[in-house]
Design an enzyme around this catalytic site. Structure first.
Site, PDB file in Angstrom:
ATOM      1  N   ARG A 180      -5.878   6.710  -6.001  1.00 33.57           N
ATOM      2  CA  ARG A 180      -5.632   8.141  -6.144  1.00 33.57           C
ATOM      3  C   ARG A 180      -5.672   8.581  -7.607  1.00 33.57           C
ATOM      4  NH1 ARG A 180      -0.176   8.097  -2.642  1.00 33.57           N
ATOM      5  NH2 ARG A 180      -0.178  10.355  -2.947  1.00 33.57           N
TER       6      ARG A 180
ATOM      7  N   THR B 174      -0.386   6.064   2.789  1.00 35.65           N
ATOM      8  CA  THR B 174      -1.643   5.438   3.195  1.00 35.65           C
ATOM      9  C   THR B 174      -1.459   4.704   4.514  1.00 35.65           C
ATOM     10  OG1 THR B 174      -2.256   5.128   0.875  1.00 35.65           O
ATOM     11  CG2 THR B 174      -3.453   3.814   2.483  1.00 35.65           C
TER      12      THR B 174
ATOM     13  N   ILE C  36       0.874  -1.162   0.000  1.00 37.20           N
ATOM     14  CA  ILE C  36       0.000   0.000   0.000  1.00 37.20           C
ATOM     15  C   ILE C  36       0.916   1.218   0.000  1.00 37.20           C
ATOM     16  CG2 ILE C  36      -1.847  -1.221   1.212  1.00 37.20           C
ATOM     17  CD1 ILE C  36      -1.184   0.352   3.715  1.00 37.20           C
ATOM     18  N   ASP C  37       0.421   2.347  -0.458  1.00 35.10           N
ATOM     19  CA  ASP C  37       1.250   3.537  -0.595  1.00 35.10           C
ATOM     20  C   ASP C  37       1.873   3.936   0.739  1.00 35.10           C
ATOM     21  OD1 ASP C  37       0.318   3.532  -3.173  1.00 35.10           O
ATOM     22  OD2 ASP C  37      -1.065   5.222  -2.896  1.00 35.10           O
ATOM     23  N   LYS C  38       3.033   4.527   0.665  1.00 33.78           N
ATOM     24  CA  LYS C  38       3.724   5.021   1.854  1.00 33.78           C
ATOM     25  C   LYS C  38       2.832   5.937   2.683  1.00 33.78           C
ATOM     26  CE  LYS C  38       7.573   8.081   3.131  1.00 33.78           C
ATOM     27  NZ  LYS C  38       8.698   8.908   2.614  1.00 33.78           N
TER      28      LYS C  38
END
Length: 257
Positions: A157, A60, A56-58
């Protein structure tokens, strides 16, 4: 459930661990920043060697699953590849969508510009699918549920950006970096404007729920990551003022499905 400043443990057994990470932690090595803090290295101090099965994104917060052995790693990677893992994210966006439910199928190309953003590309993009559900509006904001059916970098996003919506405080896809302030939401706010701090001032995207087949038992398992403090405070304030609660609405929807 053990808690550290960086993550809490939702579940642990001989084959998998499920963590709830804070915003700002990479799940694995960052190819653009070798010094960026990493969840896997922190968790390995407690659990030993871990195998990443998804990212998952940094920026997030929320659920991250790691395998603890090679057999579990292969099994989980196969499930992700076959789209048998179901993920639900919650996000707070600026504005209000004109739809109740939206399925986005725009092909995405990661690292598509000078800022390393994911861009829509019909020629070079990979198939990408995200299902969105509008939970409710809270003044200038809206709560959305996102179900990514594929796992592209920044997928949620980028798909929102392509539909003219941006998550609160998104450092890459939003031109508005202002956080959520209680003074802008309450008609009668008596605080000190000079001392007020935002309820949340980081990417308001949270990996809330995940379900998959346990690699050892073969049983279907489901895990939920509680909101971190900043998002939880924001949720409670918005629910109190506008009567919209993503947790109450999501739980009710899950019960009806």
């Amino acid at each position: 459930m053990k808690t550290t400043p960086d993550y809490s443990v939702i579940h642990s057994d001989d084959d998998i661990i499920v963590l709830n990470k804070k915003s700002g932690l990479c799940v694995a090595a960052d190819r653009y920043d070798e010094e960026a803090p990493r969840l896997d290295l922190l968790a390995q101090e407690e659990f030993g060697k871990l195998f990443a099965v998804h990212r998952i994104d940094k920026d997030t917060s929320g659920i991250v699953v790691y395998a603890r052995n090679e057999a579990a790693h292969k099994n989980l990677c196969d499930q992700f590849a076959a789209r048998k893992v179901h993920k639900i994210y919650h996000c707070l966006v600026r504005g209000r969508p004109l739809w109740q439910d939206l399925k986005v199928t725009l092909p995405l190309m990661p690292d598509g510009d000078a800022r390393h953003r994911t861009v829509v590309s019909k020629t070079h993009g990979k198939p990408s699918v995200t299902e969105f559900h509008f939970i409710g509006a809270c003044g200038p904001f809206s709560w959305l549920e996102a179900r990514p059916l594929t796992g592209r970098t920044h997928q949620i996003r980028a798909h929102l950006n392509a539909n003219n919506l941006s998550i609160v405080c998104d450092p890459l896809y939003s031109g508005n970096q202002r956080g959520v302030y209680l003074s802008e939401l309450k008609k009668r706010w008596n605080g000190d404007p000079e001392m007020e701090r935002p309820l949340i001032d980081r990417l308001a995207l949270h990996a809330w729920k995940i379900s998959f087949t346990h690699p050892a038992s073969g049983r279907q398992v489901e895990f939920i990551a509680p909101y971190p403090k900043d998002l939880e405070v924001t949720r409670k304030q918005l629910a109190k003022i506008f009567g919209v609660d993503p947790l109450a609405d999501s739980n009710a929807a899950e019960g009806q499905s």
